[in-house]
Design a protein around this motif. Structure first.
Motif, mmCIF file in Angstrom:
data_model
loop_
_atom_site.group_PDB
_atom_site.id
_atom_site.type_symbol
_atom_site.label_atom_id
_atom_site.label_comp_id
_atom_site.label_asym_id
_atom_site.label_seq_id
_atom_site.Cartn_x
_atom_site.Cartn_y
_atom_site.Cartn_z
ATOM 1 N N ASP A 104 0.851 -1.187 0.000
ATOM 2 C CA ASP A 104 0.000 0.000 0.000
ATOM 3 C C ASP A 104 0.885 1.235 0.000
ATOM 4 O O ASP A 104 1.981 1.240 0.574
ATOM 5 C CB ASP A 104 -0.908 0.013 1.223
ATOM 6 C CG ASP A 104 -1.948 -1.094 1.176
ATOM 7 O OD1 ASP A 104 -2.330 -1.495 0.054
ATOM 8 O OD2 ASP A 104 -2.361 -1.568 2.251
ATOM 9 N N VAL A 105 0.407 2.287 -0.653
ATOM 10 C CA VAL A 105 1.152 3.540 -0.737
ATOM 11 C C VAL A 105 0.534 4.546 0.223
ATOM 12 O O VAL A 105 -0.689 4.714 0.262
ATOM 13 C CB VAL A 105 1.135 4.100 -2.172
ATOM 14 C CG1 VAL A 105 1.784 5.478 -2.231
ATOM 15 C CG2 VAL A 105 1.855 3.135 -3.119
ATOM 16 N N THR A 106 1.385 5.205 1.016
ATOM 17 C CA THR A 106 0.909 6.232 1.942
ATOM 18 C C THR A 106 1.576 7.566 1.604
ATOM 19 O O THR A 106 2.759 7.585 1.243
ATOM 20 C CB THR A 106 1.239 5.859 3.396
ATOM 21 O OG1 THR A 106 2.649 5.657 3.527
ATOM 22 C CG2 THR A 106 0.529 4.590 3.800
ATOM 23 N N PRO A 107 0.828 8.678 1.737
ATOM 24 C CA PRO A 107 -0.617 8.693 1.979
ATOM 25 C C PRO A 107 -1.363 8.083 0.791
ATOM 26 O O PRO A 107 -0.832 8.017 -0.309
ATOM 27 C CB PRO A 107 -0.939 10.169 2.142
ATOM 28 C CG PRO A 107 0.104 10.864 1.324
ATOM 29 C CD PRO A 107 1.352 10.045 1.488
ATOM 30 N N GLU A 108 -2.583 7.613 1.042
ATOM 31 C CA GLU A 108 -3.347 6.942 -0.010
ATOM 32 C C GLU A 108 -3.579 7.868 -1.191
ATOM 33 O O GLU A 108 -3.860 9.062 -1.030
ATOM 34 C CB GLU A 108 -4.698 6.468 0.543
ATOM 35 C CG GLU A 108 -5.527 5.707 -0.485
ATOM 36 C CD GLU A 108 -6.880 5.290 0.051
ATOM 37 O OE1 GLU A 108 -7.586 4.543 -0.649
ATOM 38 O OE2 GLU A 108 -7.231 5.726 1.173
ATOM 39 N N LEU A 109 -3.463 7.309 -2.391
ATOM 40 C CA LEU A 109 -3.746 8.044 -3.623
ATOM 41 C C LEU A 109 -4.999 7.440 -4.244
ATOM 42 O O LEU A 109 -4.922 6.474 -5.025
ATOM 43 C CB LEU A 109 -2.561 7.942 -4.588
ATOM 44 C CG LEU A 109 -1.204 8.424 -4.088
ATOM 45 C CD1 LEU A 109 -0.146 8.267 -5.163
ATOM 46 C CD2 LEU A 109 -1.305 9.874 -3.636
ATOM 47 N N PRO A 110 -6.183 7.967 -3.903
ATOM 48 C CA PRO A 110 -7.433 7.381 -4.417
ATOM 49 C C PRO A 110 -7.636 7.668 -5.903
ATOM 50 O O PRO A 110 -7.205 8.705 -6.420
ATOM 51 C CB PRO A 110 -8.511 8.052 -3.571
ATOM 52 C CG PRO A 110 -7.905 9.355 -3.162
ATOM 53 C CD PRO A 110 -6.430 9.108 -3.014
ATOM 54 N N ILE A 111 -8.293 6.744 -6.559
ATOM 55 C CA ILE A 111 -8.603 6.869 -7.988
ATOM 56 C C ILE A 111 -10.110 6.736 -8.152
ATOM 57 O O ILE A 111 -10.729 5.852 -7.564
ATOM 58 C CB ILE A 111 -7.931 5.767 -8.820
ATOM 59 C CG1 ILE A 111 -6.442 5.657 -8.514
ATOM 60 C CG2 ILE A 111 -8.132 6.019 -10.312
ATOM 61 C CD1 ILE A 111 -5.819 4.400 -9.092
ATOM 62 N N THR A 112 -10.686 7.594 -8.966
ATOM 63 C CA THR A 112 -12.108 7.505 -9.276
ATOM 64 C C THR A 112 -12.288 6.781 -10.600
ATOM 65 O O THR A 112 -11.658 7.132 -11.603
ATOM 66 C CB THR A 112 -12.733 8.904 -9.378
ATOM 67 O OG1 THR A 112 -12.549 9.584 -8.134
ATOM 68 C CG2 THR A 112 -14.217 8.813 -9.681
ATOM 69 N N ILE A 113 -13.151 5.775 -10.603
ATOM 70 C CA ILE A 113 -13.453 5.028 -11.820
ATOM 71 C C ILE A 113 -14.754 5.578 -12.385
ATOM 72 O O ILE A 113 -15.773 5.650 -11.688
ATOM 73 C CB ILE A 113 -13.580 3.530 -11.534
ATOM 74 C CG1 ILE A 113 -12.301 3.041 -10.859
ATOM 75 C CG2 ILE A 113 -13.836 2.746 -12.825
ATOM 76 C CD1 ILE A 113 -12.415 1.665 -10.264
ATOM 77 N N CYS A 114 -14.717 5.976 -13.642
ATOM 78 C CA CYS A 114 -15.854 6.660 -14.260
ATOM 79 C C CYS A 114 -16.418 5.883 -15.443
ATOM 80 O O CYS A 114 -15.664 5.336 -16.252
ATOM 81 C CB CYS A 114 -15.441 8.047 -14.746
ATOM 82 S SG CYS A 114 -14.900 9.168 -13.444
ATOM 83 N N LEU A 115 -17.738 5.878 -15.522
ATOM 84 C CA LEU A 115 -18.429 5.404 -16.703
ATOM 85 C C LEU A 115 -18.610 6.586 -17.644
ATOM 86 O O LEU A 115 -18.965 7.676 -17.211
ATOM 87 C CB LEU A 115 -19.788 4.823 -16.315
ATOM 88 C CG LEU A 115 -20.725 4.452 -17.459
ATOM 89 C CD1 LEU A 115 -20.248 3.187 -18.155
ATOM 90 C CD2 LEU A 115 -22.143 4.269 -16.931
ATOM 91 N N MET A 116 -18.389 6.356 -18.928
ATOM 92 C CA MET A 116 -18.512 7.427 -19.916
ATOM 93 C C MET A 116 -19.566 7.071 -20.957
ATOM 94 O O MET A 116 -19.587 5.948 -21.473
ATOM 95 C CB MET A 116 -17.170 7.655 -20.609
ATOM 96 C CG MET A 116 -16.123 8.278 -19.732
ATOM 97 S SD MET A 116 -14.498 8.289 -20.555
ATOM 98 C CE MET A 116 -14.053 6.573 -20.390
ATOM 99 N N THR A 117 -20.436 8.021 -21.245
ATOM 100 C CA THR A 117 -21.428 7.865 -22.310
ATOM 101 C C THR A 117 -21.458 9.148 -23.132
ATOM 102 O O THR A 117 -21.066 10.214 -22.644
ATOM 103 C CB THR A 117 -22.829 7.596 -21.736
ATOM 104 O OG1 THR A 117 -23.172 8.657 -20.816
ATOM 105 C CG2 THR A 117 -22.880 6.263 -21.001
ATOM 106 N N VAL A 118 -21.938 9.046 -24.361
ATOM 107 C CA VAL A 118 -22.048 10.219 -25.227
ATOM 108 C C VAL A 118 -23.424 10.841 -25.020
ATOM 109 O O VAL A 118 -24.454 10.179 -25.182
ATOM 110 C CB VAL A 118 -21.848 9.830 -26.699
ATOM 111 C CG1 VAL A 118 -21.992 11.061 -27.602
ATOM 112 C CG2 VAL A 118 -20.470 9.201 -26.902
ATOM 113 N N ARG A 119 -23.453 12.113 -24.656
ATOM 114 C CA ARG A 119 -24.717 12.785 -24.327
ATOM 115 C C ARG A 119 -25.708 12.751 -25.485
ATOM 116 O O ARG A 119 -26.921 12.666 -25.279
ATOM 117 C CB ARG A 119 -24.451 14.240 -23.941
ATOM 118 C CG ARG A 119 -23.563 14.420 -22.711
ATOM 119 C CD ARG A 119 -23.381 15.895 -22.394
ATOM 120 N NE ARG A 119 -22.339 16.114 -21.406
ATOM 121 C CZ ARG A 119 -22.522 16.035 -20.086
ATOM 122 N NH1 ARG A 119 -23.722 15.739 -19.632
ATOM 123 N NH2 ARG A 119 -21.517 16.249 -19.255
#
Length: 307
Positions: free
Chosen positions: A258-273
């Protein structure tokens, strides 16, 4: 008066073949009364009698033969149309195209696809490993899933899960016994990581280095986490990758830190408007978001779809 419908055509043709409303009803899984009413309504709509009644049988009138031939064409075309609709609903007609990075594709997406194909066993699915925003923008993909992507205004983002940056080292490395490590402790190690300009994860790790007063100068840069995991060459080398990869795949001889301090990643869904989701794509989105509901960020939700 109601217009003649394809279902009326089916009943009239069945009566012509069978000669009785009883047998036609049996073949069509209807009641005899329902068949008789459809004949009466159809003749009233057409303005002409279609059958003669003789000795308990219904015989097609000579002047109605052309009508029966035309009704056959209507019924055939209606059958073709229903098959086409069925193909669209089942996913047979067009593939569901999903663009993603390998670590997400092997983990989150693979799990969602397994659920989807149990509901739509005939669905065709194409998993594209590449730059998801680009694949979406050029119409090569219906959906994209990526870590914190940079997108154009036409692409809608739905954050739905979290991961983090972790380190991998060889099991004979002294760091392997630590369980966790900080970025300053990696100052003198050779890093195999992402380019800060080409990867959202590279940019995130570079920012973390800057905040810690460190230079971000990887020994080697790679496009995907799975590429980095195969490049660790000697004791002292450290790989910084996303945590999803180790959930989807095991790497013999490597230890996760584990890496400190934590480096959070956001996982995103992508759609075309500008492109509403088809039924199959919408169901995939539901499965993906439901499966990671605990990671869904506040104030977000799945994008809309076609009814």
């Amino acid at each position: 008066m109601k217009a003649l419908t394809p279902s009326h055509a089916t009943v009239l043709r069945a009566v012509d073949r069978c000669g009785t409303t009883v047998e036609a009803a049996r073949q069509l899984h209807l009641t005899q009364s329902a068949v008789s009413k459809i004949i009466a309504r159809s003749e009233a709509t057409l303005g002409i009698p279609v059958f003669d009644r003789s000795d308990g049988r219904l015989v097609l009138r000579p002047q109605a033969r052309g009508l029966m031939s035309a009704l056959g064409q209507v019924e055939d075309e209606w059958h073709i149309l229903r098959e086409a609709v069925g193909d669209l609903r089942s996913g047979r007609a067009l593939p569901l195209r999903i663009a993603s990075t390998p670590s997400i594709g092997q983990g989150l997406i693979a799990q969602a696809i397994r659920r989807l194909v149990t509901e739509y066993p005939h669905a065709r699915i194409e998993l594209i490993m590449g730059d998801a925003p680009t694949e979406l923008s050029k119409g090569a993909a219906d959906l994209g899933v990526m870590f914190s992507p940079r997108v154009t205004d036409d692409i809608a983002l739905t954050p739905f899960a979290q991961a983090s940056i972790i380190a991998l080292v060889r099991e004979d490395d002294p760091l392997a016994r630590r369980g966790r490590v900080s970025l300053p402790e990696l100052r003198d190690h050779r890093l195999i990581c992402f380019d800060r300009e080409k990867s959202p994860l590279g940019w995130l790790i570079a920012r973390a280095h800057e905040k810690a007063g460190l230079d971000y100068a990887p020994f080697m840069t790679v496009p995907y986490s799975i590429s980095a995991a195969h490049l660790l060459a000697r004791q002292g080398d450290v790989i910084l990758i996303d945590s999803l990869l180790t959930q989807a795949q095991r790497f013999e001889g490597l230890v996760r830190l584990d890496v400190t301090p934590e480096l959070p990643i956001t996982i995103c869904l992508m759609t075309v408007r500008s492109r509403p989701l088809a039924r199959l794509a919408a169901r995939f989105v539901e499965i993906l978001v439901e499966g990671h509901g605990s990671g869904l960020l506040p104030g977000t939700g799945a994008p809309g779809s076609e009814p």
